[in-house]
Design a protein around this motif. Sequence first.
Motif, PDB file in Angstrom:
ATOM      1  N   PHE A   1     -10.173  11.367   3.288  1.00  0.00           N
ATOM      2  CA  PHE A   1     -11.005  10.680   2.366  1.00  0.00           C
ATOM      3  C   PHE A   1     -12.028  11.693   1.630  1.00  0.00           C
ATOM      4  O   PHE A   1     -12.205  11.213   0.508  1.00  0.00           O
ATOM      5  CB  PHE A   1     -11.865   9.618   3.211  1.00  0.00           C
ATOM      6  CG  PHE A   1     -11.386   8.438   3.518  1.00  0.00           C
ATOM      7  CD1 PHE A   1     -10.571   7.488   2.944  1.00  0.00           C
ATOM      8  CD2 PHE A   1     -11.633   8.062   4.955  1.00  0.00           C
ATOM      9  CE1 PHE A   1     -10.018   6.520   3.241  1.00  0.00           C
ATOM     10  CE2 PHE A   1     -10.954   6.927   5.501  1.00  0.00           C
ATOM     11  CZ  PHE A   1     -10.146   6.150   4.709  1.00  0.00           C
TER      12      PHE A   1
ATOM     13  N   TYR B   1      -9.491  13.624  -0.970  1.00  0.00           N
ATOM     14  CA  TYR B   1      -8.805  12.730  -1.973  1.00  0.00           C
ATOM     15  C   TYR B   1      -9.805  11.408  -2.314  1.00  0.00           C
ATOM     16  O   TYR B   1      -9.184  10.309  -2.734  1.00  0.00           O
ATOM     17  CB  TYR B   1      -7.495  12.034  -1.232  1.00  0.00           C
ATOM     18  CG  TYR B   1      -6.623  13.169  -1.143  1.00  0.00           C
ATOM     19  CD1 TYR B   1      -5.577  13.458  -2.009  1.00  0.00           C
ATOM     20  CD2 TYR B   1      -6.251  13.638   0.137  1.00  0.00           C
ATOM     21  CE1 TYR B   1      -4.565  14.312  -2.098  1.00  0.00           C
ATOM     22  CE2 TYR B   1      -5.356  14.658   0.334  1.00  0.00           C
ATOM     23  CZ  TYR B   1      -4.475  15.023  -0.687  1.00  0.00           C
ATOM     24  OH  TYR B   1      -3.646  15.962  -0.474  1.00  0.00           O
ATOM     25  N   LYS B   2     -11.205  11.738  -2.200  1.00  0.00           N
ATOM     26  CA  LYS B   2     -12.042  10.590  -2.522  1.00  0.00           C
ATOM     27  C   LYS B   2     -11.985  10.002  -4.029  1.00  0.00           C
ATOM     28  O   LYS B   2     -12.075   8.920  -4.386  1.00  0.00           O
ATOM     29  CB  LYS B   2     -13.489  11.096  -2.447  1.00  0.00           C
ATOM     30  CG  LYS B   2     -13.754  12.155  -3.141  1.00  0.00           C
ATOM     31  CD  LYS B   2     -15.594  12.446  -2.719  1.00  0.00           C
ATOM     32  CE  LYS B   2     -15.763  13.597  -3.611  1.00  0.00           C
ATOM     33  NZ  LYS B   2     -15.143  14.800  -3.494  1.00  0.00           N
TER      34      LYS B   2
ATOM     35  N   LEU C   1      -8.876   7.827  -4.205  1.00  0.00           N
ATOM     36  CA  LEU C   1      -8.990   6.668  -3.557  1.00  0.00           C
ATOM     37  C   LEU C   1      -9.565   5.566  -4.722  1.00  0.00           C
ATOM     38  O   LEU C   1      -9.613   4.400  -4.641  1.00  0.00           O
ATOM     39  CB  LEU C   1      -9.714   7.007  -2.288  1.00  0.00           C
ATOM     40  CG  LEU C   1     -10.301   5.624  -1.591  1.00  0.00           C
ATOM     41  CD1 LEU C   1      -9.079   4.604  -1.292  1.00  0.00           C
ATOM     42  CD2 LEU C   1     -11.192   5.953  -0.198  1.00  0.00           C
ATOM     43  N   TYR C   2     -10.852   6.457  -5.212  1.00  0.00           N
ATOM     44  CA  TYR C   2     -11.656   5.405  -6.215  1.00  0.00           C
ATOM     45  C   TYR C   2     -10.705   4.819  -7.439  1.00  0.00           C
ATOM     46  O   TYR C   2     -10.896   3.842  -7.785  1.00  0.00           O
ATOM     47  CB  TYR C   2     -12.754   6.568  -6.824  1.00  0.00           C
ATOM     48  CG  TYR C   2     -13.305   5.893  -8.082  1.00  0.00           C
ATOM     49  CD1 TYR C   2     -14.304   5.021  -7.773  1.00  0.00           C
ATOM     50  CD2 TYR C   2     -13.246   6.188  -9.364  1.00  0.00           C
ATOM     51  CE1 TYR C   2     -15.271   4.401  -8.909  1.00  0.00           C
ATOM     52  CE2 TYR C   2     -13.832   5.913 -10.421  1.00  0.00           C
ATOM     53  CZ  TYR C   2     -14.642   4.907 -10.089  1.00  0.00           C
ATOM     54  OH  TYR C   2     -15.471   4.320 -11.093  1.00  0.00           O
TER      55      TYR C   2
ATOM     56  N   LEU D   1      -7.649   4.416  -7.369  1.00  0.00           N
ATOM     57  CA  LEU D   1      -6.550   3.378  -6.656  1.00  0.00           C
ATOM     58  C   LEU D   1      -7.458   2.102  -6.598  1.00  0.00           C
ATOM     59  O   LEU D   1      -6.798   1.005  -6.939  1.00  0.00           O
ATOM     60  CB  LEU D   1      -6.046   3.744  -5.318  1.00  0.00           C
ATOM     61  CG  LEU D   1      -5.250   4.753  -5.375  1.00  0.00           C
ATOM     62  CD1 LEU D   1      -4.931   5.267  -3.803  1.00  0.00           C
ATOM     63  CD2 LEU D   1      -3.778   4.604  -5.835  1.00  0.00           C
TER      64      LEU D   1
ATOM     65  N   LEU E   1      -4.344   5.746   2.277  1.00  0.00           N
ATOM     66  CA  LEU E   1      -5.053   5.427   1.146  1.00  0.00           C
ATOM     67  C   LEU E   1      -4.998   4.518   0.457  1.00  0.00           C
ATOM     68  O   LEU E   1      -5.550   3.411  -0.020  1.00  0.00           O
ATOM     69  CB  LEU E   1      -4.943   6.715   0.218  1.00  0.00           C
ATOM     70  CG  LEU E   1      -5.739   8.169   0.435  1.00  0.00           C
ATOM     71  CD1 LEU E   1      -5.365   9.018  -0.619  1.00  0.00           C
ATOM     72  CD2 LEU E   1      -7.209   7.755   0.710  1.00  0.00           C
TER      73      LEU E   1
ATOM     74  N   VAL F   1      -6.147   1.357   2.578  1.00  0.00           N
ATOM     75  CA  VAL F   1      -7.426   1.472   2.494  1.00  0.00           C
ATOM     76  C   VAL F   1      -8.051   1.090   1.078  1.00  0.00           C
ATOM     77  O   VAL F   1      -8.963   0.281   0.895  1.00  0.00           O
ATOM     78  CB  VAL F   1      -7.884   2.601   3.104  1.00  0.00           C
ATOM     79  CG1 VAL F   1      -9.318   2.785   2.739  1.00  0.00           C
ATOM     80  CG2 VAL F   1      -7.550   3.019   4.471  1.00  0.00           C
ATOM     81  N   SER F   2      -7.266   1.302   0.221  1.00  0.00           N
ATOM     82  CA  SER F   2      -7.776   1.177  -1.186  1.00  0.00           C
ATOM     83  C   SER F   2      -7.840  -0.825  -1.582  1.00  0.00           C
ATOM     84  O   SER F   2      -8.710  -1.129  -2.076  1.00  0.00           O
ATOM     85  CB  SER F   2      -6.876   1.715  -2.143  1.00  0.00           C
ATOM     86  OG  SER F   2      -5.701   1.117  -2.305  1.00  0.00           O
TER      87      SER F   2
ATOM     88  N   THR G   1      -9.062  -3.409   7.856  1.00  0.00           N
ATOM     89  CA  THR G   1      -8.362  -1.985   7.831  1.00  0.00           C
ATOM     90  C   THR G   1      -7.386  -1.937   8.847  1.00  0.00           C
ATOM     91  O   THR G   1      -6.205  -1.505   8.583  1.00  0.00           O
ATOM     92  CB  THR G   1      -9.448  -0.948   7.797  1.00  0.00           C
ATOM     93  OG1 THR G   1     -10.438  -1.006   6.837  1.00  0.00           O
ATOM     94  CG2 THR G   1      -8.618   0.505   7.465  1.00  0.00           C
TER      95      THR G   1
END
Length: 261
Positions: A11, A14-15, A18-19, A21, A107, A110-111, A157
């Motif tokens: 997380f 690759y934040k 993720l944002y 996505l 990811l 979670v996205s 999740t």
Amino acid sequence: MSKFLIMISGFIKYKDLLYELVIRDIKIRYRRSVLGLLWTLLNPILMMTVLTIVFSQLFKFEIENFPIYFFAGNIVFTFMTEATTNSLYSIVGNASLIKKVYVPKYLFPVSKVLSSLVNLFFAYIAMMAVMAVTGVSYGSAMLLTPLLIVYLVMFTTGLGLILATVMVFFRDTAHLYSVVTLAWMYLTPIFYPGSLLGEKMGWILTVNPMYHYITYLRTLVLQNQVPGIEANITCFLIGFVFFIVGLYTFYKKQDKFILYV
């Protein structure tokens, strides 16, 4: 524990991805829509209006503050179904990207949960607006809503990771899950009182995770009370168990995804 730590480090690393996505999911959902995100406010209000007219008048359920009773149940259940249904397609739907570059595969589901969380936020604002219109006062207990969100995000999740994994190997999961969510909705007291199920079917509420989460929010909003220790432990354990099982299932099977997507 090591898998959890790997996920957390992913997380952080690759934040930004993720944002992006999450933003992509939101843009795609409202692409070519005139009202865009405004629908996240209007949709629950319109649903509340229709069901209030039908159920509070036609069937005359003795539910105090029915609009908010329904609203609290609907936004929680809608978040769960939206997040898990989108998570279900998250790996299969991103097959081309997964085949080209390395991206932590978790990811994607979670996205989907996080983008649905944005919708939940706006739906909650819509509920607060309806509370003001219908004369339901805001209580200090509502400040604990983020705690419920934590429990709920863990649950969705975990369930989303499980569904995303199963979907890769068994594509009929999508059709089966649509039936499951429909039955799940009718077996959850969203627009009717839980007492309607009677004593013989009361066990359904006990084993229904969404009943516990919905009751938690209604306790905060309608009763202005902090749910007891038992309610908090129940909601936490449901979320934690599903999260751990989902994480374990996903990590155990993810290396085989490339062969089936």
